[in-house]
Design an enzyme around this catalytic site. Structure first.
Site, PDB file in Angstrom:
ATOM      1  N   ASP A   1       3.413   0.193   1.319  1.00 43.49           N
ATOM      2  CA  ASP A   1       3.458   1.659   1.308  1.00 43.49           C
ATOM      3  C   ASP A   1       2.211   2.339   1.869  1.00 43.49           C
ATOM      4  O   ASP A   1       2.193   3.562   2.046  1.00 43.49           O
ATOM      5  CB  ASP A   1       3.744   2.169  -0.119  1.00 43.49           C
ATOM      6  CG  ASP A   1       2.749   1.628  -1.152  1.00 43.49           C
ATOM      7  OD1 ASP A   1       1.566   1.481  -0.813  1.00 43.49           O
ATOM      8  OD2 ASP A   1       3.174   1.372  -2.290  1.00 43.49           O
TER       9      ASP A   1
ATOM     10  N   HIS B   1       2.907  -8.546   2.866  1.00 42.59           N
ATOM     11  CA  HIS B   1       4.211  -8.159   3.419  1.00 42.59           C
ATOM     12  C   HIS B   1       4.086  -7.148   4.554  1.00 42.59           C
ATOM     13  O   HIS B   1       5.060  -6.491   4.917  1.00 42.59           O
ATOM     14  CB  HIS B   1       5.119  -7.630   2.303  1.00 42.59           C
ATOM     15  CG  HIS B   1       5.391  -8.657   1.239  1.00 42.59           C
ATOM     16  ND1 HIS B   1       5.824  -8.342  -0.031  1.00 42.59           N
ATOM     17  CD2 HIS B   1       5.273 -10.008   1.263  1.00 42.59           C
ATOM     18  CE1 HIS B   1       5.955  -9.454  -0.733  1.00 42.59           C
ATOM     19  NE2 HIS B   1       5.629 -10.479   0.022  1.00 42.59           N
TER      20      HIS B   1
ATOM     21  N   CYS C   1       5.374  -7.807  22.813  1.00 46.19           N
ATOM     22  CA  CYS C   1       4.010  -7.836  23.360  1.00 46.19           C
ATOM     23  C   CYS C   1       2.927  -7.534  22.337  1.00 46.19           C
ATOM     24  O   CYS C   1       1.744  -7.640  22.636  1.00 46.19           O
ATOM     25  CB  CYS C   1       3.889  -6.888  24.558  1.00 46.19           C
ATOM     26  SG  CYS C   1       3.732  -5.148  24.108  1.00 46.19           S
TER      27      CYS C   1
ATOM     28  N   SER D   1       2.551  -6.121 -10.755  1.00 44.18           N
ATOM     29  CA  SER D   1       3.385  -7.159 -10.142  1.00 44.18           C
ATOM     30  C   SER D   1       4.017  -7.991 -11.245  1.00 44.18           C
ATOM     31  O   SER D   1       3.366  -8.308 -12.239  1.00 44.18           O
ATOM     32  CB  SER D   1       2.545  -8.080  -9.249  1.00 44.18           C
ATOM     33  OG  SER D   1       3.342  -9.168  -8.802  1.00 44.18           O
TER      34      SER D   1
HETATM   35 ZN   LIG Z   1       5.867  -4.345  24.105  1.00 40.56          ZN
END
Ligand SMILES: [Zn+2]
Length: 258
Positions: free
Chosen positions: A109, A126, A137, A200
């Site tokens: 977040d 994450h 790219c 958590s």
């Molecule tokens: Zn790209």
């Protein structure tokens, strides 16, 4: 190990924080609920409304890709309005005091970033919703540049450099966590003297192994989370509280004016 708190355990926790020189934070979704970030897995949450899209489907299926972006667009509205709360500021204050060696988070977040914590201190297991990146790219832009004025009826956004597929810089279902992040989290866990877990449930692996690694390597372990966790028995301090309630206990402010 006691699972309830009292004045002694609160004082002992404060004393542990005072004595520690290398604190590492570990945070999950529970730290952000008081910032108005919805719990995506709860009933009526975003996962109920939209089916999860696996990484492979994102690559290969145009309809799934659109579905994914629709969900992210909805999520962005919540994220861009959210501000860090006292829980995020608790870690920022430890950082300002020179005590925070690092912060490992499962959250995407961006609220730790918004609290002013230095980028190099964070391990974002994450990924983050604050950036959009090209999966061909690697070209990366701040998310607001993509979401502001985004009209998905014109199609999903593509990379301005290579026309490749753009995707918010988060780990999707079916995608491995980044090896480099896991290594950094491992080394922080091994070298800290106090790990403070906030919000958590410590169920999702391998992320949840880090508090165990810290404990096995001699650190004290504190867990501040609303529900019980599998590591409560091993922890030195367990507070089953919301982070703001907990902070009010350890740093009580002046009485409210009535
Ligand atoms: Zn790209």
């Amino acid at each position: 190990m006691q699972h309830t708190y009292n004045n002694n355990s609160i004082d002992a926790f404060k004393s542990a924080v005072d004595k520690s020189k290398r604190i590492v934070g570990f945070t999950g979704a529970g730290i952000s609920t008081e910032s108005g970030i919805p719990d995506y897995r709860s009933k009526g949450g975003i996962w109920d409304k939209f089916q999860p899209v696996y990484f492979e489907e994102f690559i290969s299926d145009e309809n799934k890709r659109l579905l994914y972006w629709q969900r992210k667009q909805e999520l962005w509205k919540d994220l861009s309005n959210a501000s860090p709360n006292k829980g995020h500021m608790f870690f920022k204050n430890l950082y300002d005091e020179g005590k925070l060696a690092g912060l490992i988070t499962q959250n995407i977040d961006g609220l730790h970033e918004k609290s002013g914590l230095a980028e190099e201190l964070m391990v974002k297991l994450h990924g983050t919703n604050l950036e959009v990146t090209c999966i061909d790219c690697g070209f990366t832009v701040p998310s607001e540049e993509v979401f502001e004025g985004l009209d998905l009826e014109q199609g999903v956004p593509i990379c301005q450099k290579c026309k490749g597929l753009l995707k918010p810089n988060t780990i999707s279902f079916g995608q491995q966590l980044r090896g480099e992040d896991l290594e950094r989290a491992d080394s922080l866990s091994i070298s800290c003297d106090l790990m403070i877990v906030v919000g958590s449930t410590l169920i999702v692996q391998p992320a949840s192994s880090f508090p165990s690694i810290a404990k096995e390597n001699g650190a004290l372990l504190a867990i501040i989370t609303l529900s019980e966790t599998p590591l409560d028995c091993d922890a030195d301090f367990v507070f089953h509280l919301k982070i703001e309630e907990f902070l009010h206990l350890i740093y009580p402010g002046p009485p409210a004016l009535v």
